[in-house]
Motif scaffolding. Structure first.
Motif, PDB file in Angstrom:
ATOM      1  N   VAL A 160       0.860  -1.182   0.000  1.00 48.95           N
ATOM      2  CA  VAL A 160       0.000   0.000   0.000  1.00 48.95           C
ATOM      3  C   VAL A 160       0.896   1.231   0.000  1.00 48.95           C
ATOM      4  CG1 VAL A 160      -0.174  -0.047   2.521  1.00 48.95           C
ATOM      5  CG2 VAL A 160      -1.927   1.131   1.207  1.00 48.95           C
ATOM      6  N   VAL A 161       0.416   2.330  -0.564  1.00 49.08           N
ATOM      7  CA  VAL A 161       1.203   3.557  -0.665  1.00 49.08           C
ATOM      8  C   VAL A 161       0.479   4.682   0.071  1.00 49.08           C
ATOM      9  CG1 VAL A 161       2.086   5.336  -2.243  1.00 49.08           C
ATOM     10  CG2 VAL A 161       2.241   2.911  -2.862  1.00 49.08           C
ATOM     11  N   PHE A 192      -3.491   5.993   0.117  1.00 53.52           N
ATOM     12  CA  PHE A 192      -4.106   6.901   1.091  1.00 53.52           C
ATOM     13  C   PHE A 192      -3.309   8.194   1.132  1.00 53.52           C
ATOM     14  CE2 PHE A 192      -5.105   2.648   2.814  1.00 53.52           C
ATOM     15  CZ  PHE A 192      -6.485   2.736   2.904  1.00 53.52           C
ATOM     16  N   THR A 193      -3.996   9.322   1.240  1.00 52.97           N
ATOM     17  CA  THR A 193      -3.307  10.604   1.455  1.00 52.97           C
ATOM     18  C   THR A 193      -3.580  11.068   2.879  1.00 52.97           C
ATOM     19  OG1 THR A 193      -5.148  12.033   0.775  1.00 52.97           O
ATOM     20  CG2 THR A 193      -3.690  11.206  -0.963  1.00 52.97           C
ATOM     21  N   SER A 194      -2.640  11.802   3.444  1.00 52.75           N
ATOM     22  CA  SER A 194      -2.810  12.263   4.828  1.00 52.75           C
ATOM     23  C   SER A 194      -3.964  13.255   4.941  1.00 52.75           C
ATOM     24  CB  SER A 194      -1.516  12.900   5.329  1.00 52.75           C
ATOM     25  OG  SER A 194      -1.262  14.141   4.711  1.00 52.75           O
ATOM     26  N   SER A 195      -4.245  14.002   3.856  1.00 58.43           N
ATOM     27  CA  SER A 195      -5.355  14.963   3.905  1.00 58.43           C
ATOM     28  C   SER A 195      -6.705  14.265   3.893  1.00 58.43           C
ATOM     29  CB  SER A 195      -5.251  15.937   2.728  1.00 58.43           C
ATOM     30  OG  SER A 195      -5.167  15.246   1.501  1.00 58.43           O
ATOM     31  N   GLU A 196      -6.761  13.026   3.427  1.00 57.55           N
ATOM     32  CA  GLU A 196      -7.993  12.232   3.484  1.00 57.55           C
ATOM     33  C   GLU A 196      -8.145  11.580   4.854  1.00 57.55           C
ATOM     34  OE1 GLU A 196      -8.287  10.551  -1.097  1.00 57.55           O
ATOM     35  OE2 GLU A 196      -7.122   9.467   0.391  1.00 57.55           O
ATOM     36  N   VAL A 197      -7.061  11.045   5.365  1.00 58.21           N
ATOM     37  CA  VAL A 197      -7.113  10.247   6.591  1.00 58.21           C
ATOM     38  C   VAL A 197      -7.173  11.110   7.842  1.00 58.21           C
ATOM     39  CG1 VAL A 197      -5.866   8.554   7.998  1.00 58.21           C
ATOM     40  CG2 VAL A 197      -5.913   8.319   5.506  1.00 58.21           C
ATOM     41  N   ALA A 198      -6.343  12.136   7.925  1.00 54.20           N
ATOM     42  CA  ALA A 198      -6.254  12.962   9.139  1.00 54.20           C
ATOM     43  C   ALA A 198      -5.915  14.400   8.768  1.00 54.20           C
ATOM     44  CB  ALA A 198      -5.193  12.396  10.087  1.00 54.20           C
ATOM     45  N   PRO A 199      -6.881  15.166   8.267  1.00 59.95           N
ATOM     46  CA  PRO A 199      -6.605  16.541   7.834  1.00 59.95           C
ATOM     47  C   PRO A 199      -6.425  17.492   9.010  1.00 59.95           C
ATOM     48  CG  PRO A 199      -8.944  16.078   7.628  1.00 59.95           C
ATOM     49  CD  PRO A 199      -8.294  14.801   8.080  1.00 59.95           C
ATOM     50  N   ARG A 200      -5.339  17.284   9.763  1.00 63.67           N
ATOM     51  CA  ARG A 200      -5.102  18.048  10.981  1.00 63.67           C
ATOM     52  C   ARG A 200      -3.692  18.615  11.007  1.00 63.67           C
ATOM     53  NH1 ARG A 200      -8.562  17.015  15.391  1.00 63.67           N
ATOM     54  NH2 ARG A 200     -10.199  15.477  14.972  1.00 63.67           N
ATOM     55  N   ALA A 214      -2.699   2.682   6.766  1.00 61.94           N
ATOM     56  CA  ALA A 214      -2.224   1.831   5.667  1.00 61.94           C
ATOM     57  C   ALA A 214      -1.688   0.498   6.183  1.00 61.94           C
ATOM     58  CB  ALA A 214      -1.132   2.567   4.888  1.00 61.94           C
ATOM     59  N   TYR A 215      -1.060   0.517   7.355  1.00 61.99           N
ATOM     60  CA  TYR A 215      -0.446  -0.680   7.926  1.00 61.99           C
ATOM     61  C   TYR A 215      -1.483  -1.770   8.191  1.00 61.99           C
ATOM     62  CZ  TYR A 215       2.627  -3.356  11.093  1.00 61.99           C
ATOM     63  OH  TYR A 215       3.382  -4.338  11.703  1.00 61.99           O
ATOM     64  N   VAL A 216      -2.681  -1.357   8.656  1.00 56.64           N
ATOM     65  CA  VAL A 216      -3.711  -2.353   8.986  1.00 56.64           C
ATOM     66  C   VAL A 216      -4.697  -2.574   7.846  1.00 56.64           C
ATOM     67  CG1 VAL A 216      -3.540  -1.780  11.436  1.00 56.64           C
ATOM     68  CG2 VAL A 216      -5.304  -0.675  10.051  1.00 56.64           C
ATOM     69  N   ALA A 217      -4.684  -1.698   6.839  1.00 56.21           N
ATOM     70  CA  ALA A 217      -5.745  -1.701   5.823  1.00 56.21           C
ATOM     71  C   ALA A 217      -5.891  -3.013   5.060  1.00 56.21           C
ATOM     72  CB  ALA A 217      -5.543  -0.539   4.852  1.00 56.21           C
ATOM     73  N   PRO A 218      -4.836  -3.573   4.462  1.00 62.53           N
ATOM     74  CA  PRO A 218      -5.051  -4.774   3.637  1.00 62.53           C
ATOM     75  C   PRO A 218      -5.710  -5.926   4.382  1.00 62.53           C
ATOM     76  CG  PRO A 218      -2.899  -3.829   3.178  1.00 62.53           C
ATOM     77  CD  PRO A 218      -3.439  -3.094   4.371  1.00 62.53           C
ATOM     78  N   LYS A 219      -5.220  -6.237   5.579  1.00 57.39           N
ATOM     79  CA  LYS A 219      -5.786  -7.376   6.316  1.00 57.39           C
ATOM     80  C   LYS A 219      -7.186  -7.073   6.834  1.00 57.39           C
ATOM     81  CE  LYS A 219      -1.670  -9.949   7.684  1.00 57.39           C
ATOM     82  NZ  LYS A 219      -0.938 -10.589   8.791  1.00 57.39           N
ATOM     83  N   VAL A 220      -7.400  -5.842   7.331  1.00 60.18           N
ATOM     84  CA  VAL A 220      -8.728  -5.482   7.823  1.00 60.18           C
ATOM     85  C   VAL A 220      -9.738  -5.518   6.687  1.00 60.18           C
ATOM     86  CG1 VAL A 220     -10.133  -3.616   8.773  1.00 60.18           C
ATOM     87  CG2 VAL A 220      -7.910  -4.125   9.785  1.00 60.18           C
TER      88      VAL A 220
END
Length: 716
Positions: A160-161, A192-200, A214-220
């Motif tokens: 994942v990127v 995933f972009t950081s502005s999508e995931v945590a725009p803070r 991203a680390y947990v995404a594929p398996k979850v």
């Protein structure tokens, strides 16, 4: 409407079915399948439907709490993540905040350095730069470098990127364009972009959150996809919803877009259930202790409102994760926790667990290590033929042998002394966690009732209450599947956030209009999402929150935004609300200082049907004969000595409202056993909750007044 709640624990998968038409409630437990949780989930759902004479196709909702994301972070077997970041800033994930838990230790482990979510060779710099405070472009994005970086990450075979650029919370134009390029060059990769995931604001926390997502995404995502497809293959037509860390449900589709929101999915249900049961029985202050087979989840719930961790303080295993989380402390203390004598000769219990396979020695599945469950069996607190309704018969001789060989002989104790020692150690481990989460934060646990849930909760609750000096213990109707019950009292909930940095003093009319526009955009996103999930507009509740600080401060506080369109007058009310919040949090405030708005947050709730418990018939008997099963010797510590005492057993299903059972006694039900020591007694509320207090006049007064006052208000 028919709903099923299913919660996966380390040892058992717990299920509850509620038929709103017939008012029928059925509970069930099956062993968890750690290699693939969905196997146990599907098996449990099918068996529960058979027990309830309900077809899978008749289920309207399947509500699920999962530990998949949590287990990935614990076991360290997440995805191989590739990262594109601003040139010269690739080491932000390594440098972090230069903060350590132990300031003066040179040997402690720093997880973000010892076990990085993104390896340095996979963090690739890209020429681009935005400028604060407005996000204007200082250096344009070098698109060719992005293409070259994608080829390099392809060669490294990342899963994942993520794209994390500086100041993207102010302007996401570069992150959006870089994502487009990645998807053009590598269509099959998840991005995933950081502005999508945590725009803070704050690049380290934003980058870390995106990396964890991203680390947990594929398996979850694979787990959720497999679960959905398997349910469809089984002709299940009900909507699947997943519990989030915030204590709200999310649709399966929405859960896969931000899997980091499931990191505390498992424990959240138990906390919601505790708060709900406290409200049901008129008890305002609760300490929730959910003891399962592998761990214990502990949460302090003042005024029956679960505490939500400030996003700035949220973390998982040492990694910052800027996402709403119910405040829960999880420790390695459960029925499967292994007791042992360490290399230095010290008697220890946990955190290592025998799990469901091979499980405690008494399971007879090849386990040789003595566990907490074995101690309860040896002391006569668990009846072998009653465990899980007899579906899993226990082997007390194996428990005694394991404790004798591994604990009693090395420490020159009797088997009973060793077993009692196991319980004392595990209870003290939990008591320390409770004090850390209460006394250190200005909360007196003596003013709180202890809510005991999980299969092992009622076994330990009263001894634990003695240790922390709690005056009352609550045992819910279905303690072994309480976390599943909590899923049935939760609502759909989403958070929509936007950074908006401006001084609140002296706002121009144009600025006020712009803030209102930003709020309206977030509200429209929230309404659209809940409507997509099938929620009617009348059942949608929006909570508006501003994150503010004094100019120059390092962190923000969350303040409710007044209803309606913001005006200069209502913004002044917002400023005053911040001053009040600052005083409550820190004990002081600065009315002359300028307040700065940092971000806007919309908490969108879609109200859904809740759990309904029927009132019990009136009983009022002392030690009711109708509920008596048999008597069996049980070991208790009385005045510092271990005594073997004849102890009656009662069937919980036969207890009626206002029945009282005096200790020593044990109350047996399919999903748990409640142990009442000699100096305690138990009263049944009209809703079926068991309320335990000491055998004193003051404690009886507390029980009788349970619907009129909160526990702990009366100081004896």
């Amino acid at each position: 409407m028919i709903r099923i709640g299913v919660d996966v624990g380390g040892t058992f998968t717990d299920l509850i079915l509620v038929n709103d038409t017939t008012k029928e409630i059925k509970v069930h437990k099956v062993p968890s399948t750690t290699q693939d949780q969905s196997i146990g989930v599907i098996k449990g759902i099918k068996e529960l439907c058979e027990l309830s004479n309900v077809a899978l196709s008749e289920i309207d909702y399947i509500l699920h709490g999962t530990t998949v994301a949590t287990n990935i972070t614990i076991e360290g077997d997440g995805a191989k993540v590739g990262m594109l970041t601003t040139k010269n800033y690739r080491d932000i994930l390594h440098i972090a905040r230069h903060k350590k838990v132990e300031n003066f230790s040179i040997q402690q482990s720093l997880p973000w350095q010892d076990h990085p979510l993104v390896l340095r060779r996979h963090r690739l710099p890209i020429t681009e730069k935005l400028a604060a405070p407005d996000g204007r472009i200082r250096t344009p994005l070098n698109e060719e470098e992005v293409r070259m970086a994608v080829e390099q990450l392809k060669a490294e075979n990342v899963d994942v990127v993520i794209i994390c650029f500086l100041f993207s919370f102010l302007n996401d134009v570069h992150e959006k364009r870089a994502k487009e390029i990645v998807q053009e060059c590598w269509p099959e990769i998840q991005v995933f972009t950081s502005s999508e995931v945590a725009p803070r604001i704050r690049e380290y926390e934003r980058f870390s959150t995106t990396a964890m997502n991203a680390y947990v995404a594929p398996k979850v995502n694979q787990y959720i996809t497999n679960l959905v497809s398997t349910l469809e293959d089984s002709q299940a037509k009900g909507n699947l919803q997943i519990m989030q860390s915030s204590g709200g449900m999310a649709s399966a589709e929405q859960a896969t877009t931000a899997p980091m929101n499931l990191l505390k999915s498992g424990p959240a249900g138990g906390v919601l259930a505790a708060a709900w049961w406290g409200t049901l029985d008129g008890i305002d202050n609760i300490i929730s202790v959910d003891i399962g087979g592998t761990s214990a989840d502990i949460s302090i719930i003042p005024d029956n409102i679960p505490r939500v961790v400030n996003p700035r303080d949220a973390e998982v295993n040492g990694y910052p994760v800027v996402t709403p989380m119910i405040e829960v402390d999880t420790i390695g203390a459960g029925g499967g926790s292994i007791a042992y004598v360490d290399a230095g000769g010290a008697f220890r219990v946990g955190p290592k667990s025998a799990g469901s396979t091979p499980g405690p020695a008494c399971y007879g599945q090849g386990g040789l290590d003595p566990c907490v469950t074995d101690a309860n069996v040896v002391l006569g607190r668990l009846d072998p033929e009653q465990f899980l309704g007899g579906d899993l018969p226990l082997h007390p001789e194996k428990s005694a042998q394991a404790i004798k060989e591994k604990i009693a002989k090395p420490l020159n104790m009797s088997v009973e002394e060793a077993a009692l020692g196991i319980l004392k150690i595990i209870n003290n481990n939990m008591a320390l966690s409770i004090r850390e989460n209460s006394v250190r934060k200005g909360i007196d646990p003596r003013d709180f009732a202890l809510f005991a849930s999980g299969g092992a909760g009622p076994l330990h609750s009263i001894d634990l209450a003695e240790t922390i000096e709690s005056k009352m213990v609550m045992i819910p109707n279905y303690p072994g599947i309480t976390a599943s019950s909590g899923l049935l009292v939760s609502d759909l909930k989403y958070h929509f956030n936007s950074s908006y940095i401006t001084s609140l003093q002296g706002l121009t009319q144009e600025s006020v209009v712009n803030v209102n526009k930003e709020l309206l955009t977030l509200e429209e996103q929230a309404m659209d999402q809940l409507k997509q999930d099938g929620i009617l507009e009348k059942d949608i509740v929006l909570e508006r929150i501003a994150e503010c600080r004094y100019i120059g401060q390092g962190f923000e506080l969350r303040v409710p935004i007044p209803d309606g369109t913001l005006t200069k007058h209502s913004i002044q009310n917002l400023i005053e609300g911040f001053h009040l919040t600052h005083k409550q949090e820190y004990g002081h405030y600065f009315p002359g200082n300028t307040v700065e708005l940092i971000s806007l947050d919309i908490v969108a709730t879609g109200l859904t049907p809740s759990l309904m418990l029927p009132d019990l018939e009136e009983g009022g008997s002392l030690n009711p004969e109708a509920a008596f099963l048999y008597e069996r010797n049980t070991f208790f510590e009385v005045d510092g000595e271990i005594q073997e005492i004849p102890t009656p057993r009662y069937k919980r299903e036969n207890l009626l409202a206002n029945d009282v059972i005096e200790g020593p006694a044990a109350i047996i039900q399919r999903d748990s056993t409640t142990v009442i020591p000699p100096n305690w007694e138990m009263k049944v509320s009209k809703n079926g909750t068991l309320l335990a207090t000491k055998k004193t006049e003051s404690s009886k007064f507390l029980v009788d007044r349970m619907h009129l006052s909160k526990v702990g208000v009366e100081n004896e």
